[in-house]
Design a protein around this motif. Structure first.
Motif, PDB file in Angstrom:
ATOM      1  N   GLY A 269      49.171   2.256  66.192  1.00 50.83           N
ATOM      2  CA  GLY A 269      50.528   2.556  65.765  1.00 50.83           C
ATOM      3  C   GLY A 269      50.934   1.808  64.519  1.00 50.83           C
ATOM      4  O   GLY A 269      50.115   1.489  63.662  1.00 50.83           O
TER       5      GLY A 269
ATOM      6  N   ASP B 247      54.598   0.437  70.232  1.00 51.63           N
ATOM      7  CA  ASP B 247      54.924   1.816  69.881  1.00 51.63           C
ATOM      8  C   ASP B 247      54.731   2.716  71.091  1.00 51.63           C
ATOM      9  O   ASP B 247      53.972   2.394  72.012  1.00 51.63           O
TER      10      ASP B 247
ATOM     11  N   ASN C 221      51.024   8.398  68.500  1.00 45.21           N
ATOM     12  CA  ASN C 221      51.979   7.316  68.716  1.00 45.21           C
ATOM     13  C   ASN C 221      53.162   7.489  67.780  1.00 45.21           C
ATOM     14  O   ASN C 221      53.056   8.109  66.734  1.00 45.21           O
TER      15      ASN C 221
ATOM     16  N   GLY D 266      56.825   5.353  66.374  1.00 52.16           N
ATOM     17  CA  GLY D 266      57.550   4.102  66.264  1.00 52.16           C
ATOM     18  C   GLY D 266      57.505   3.587  64.848  1.00 52.16           C
ATOM     19  O   GLY D 266      57.104   4.287  63.914  1.00 52.16           O
TER      20      GLY D 266
ATOM     21  N   LYS E 101      64.212   2.854  71.143  1.00 46.96           N
ATOM     22  CA  LYS E 101      63.808   2.588  69.764  1.00 46.96           C
ATOM     23  C   LYS E 101      64.656   1.446  69.228  1.00 46.96           C
ATOM     24  O   LYS E 101      65.869   1.429  69.411  1.00 46.96           O
TER      25      LYS E 101
END
Length: 191
Positions: free
Chosen positions: A86, A91, A108, A110, A134
């Protein structure tokens, strides 16, 4: 008591998180293996508790399972957290397997903060909905995070919900009107 069995990978510790009955009356078990540098594992057993197969997924760092379900094609979709792959820190990691637990694709989502996936839900029109959290770098807190990906793991859309406190998503269900019911926790609203 029909059966009582233990399962695991040699020289490692395992934690089982979730179990489902599959469409062919067998069982699939999701969990983690290892201690500090965990990996995700998926185990399939028959109705008598005999191991059919076991697969593990992960890299050199911490990877953790959060949720899974059997997919319409007889495979599995897994939602988890990865530090091995990630964009930095934690993530969201989504793994799609075939019926033998072999990876068909994985993605993934993030950024360079801690972003985590929780429940994942396959939807009838194809693709998946994921709920999680998040990190909001501007407010320095977490927002509930909702993502929709297509049947190949490509992002269709994403939405964050939250305010000045930490807001996190844990579970999602489709309702009869075609929308979604989201379950989470909030420090932004309420008492």
């Amino acid at each position: 008591l029909i059966f009582n069995k233990t399962f695991g990978i040699s020289d490692k510790s395992e934690d089982g998180y979730s179990v489902i009955e599959t469409t062919n009356q067998e069982y699939a078990i999701l969990g983690n293996t290892g201690s500090e540098n965990k990996d995700i594992f998926l185990l399939k057993i028959d109705s008598y508790g005999n191991q059919i197969w076991i697969q593990s997924y992960g890299g050199s760092q911490y990877d953790e399972a959060r949720h899974f379900q059997e997919t319409f094609d007889g495979g599995f979709i897994i939602s988890g957290v990865t530090k091995s792959y990630g964009y930095g820190e934690e993530d969201v990691w989504i793994i799609k397997t075939n019926s033998l637990g072999l990876i068909e694709w994985n993605v993934n989502f993030g950024d360079n903060q801690n972003d985590r996936g929780a429940q994942i839900l396959q939807i009838e029109e194809g693709g998946f909905i994921i709920i999680g959290e998040k990190y909001n770098i501007d407010l320095e807190n977490y927002d509930l995070w909702l993502l929709k990906i297509n049947s190949q793991g490509e992002l269709s859309w994403e939405k964050t919900l939250g305010s000045m406190g930490d807001d996190k998503g844990y579970d999602i269900k489709k309702n009869r009107s075609g929308g979604y019911l989201l379950l989470g926790s909030t420090n932004s609203y309420g008492n």
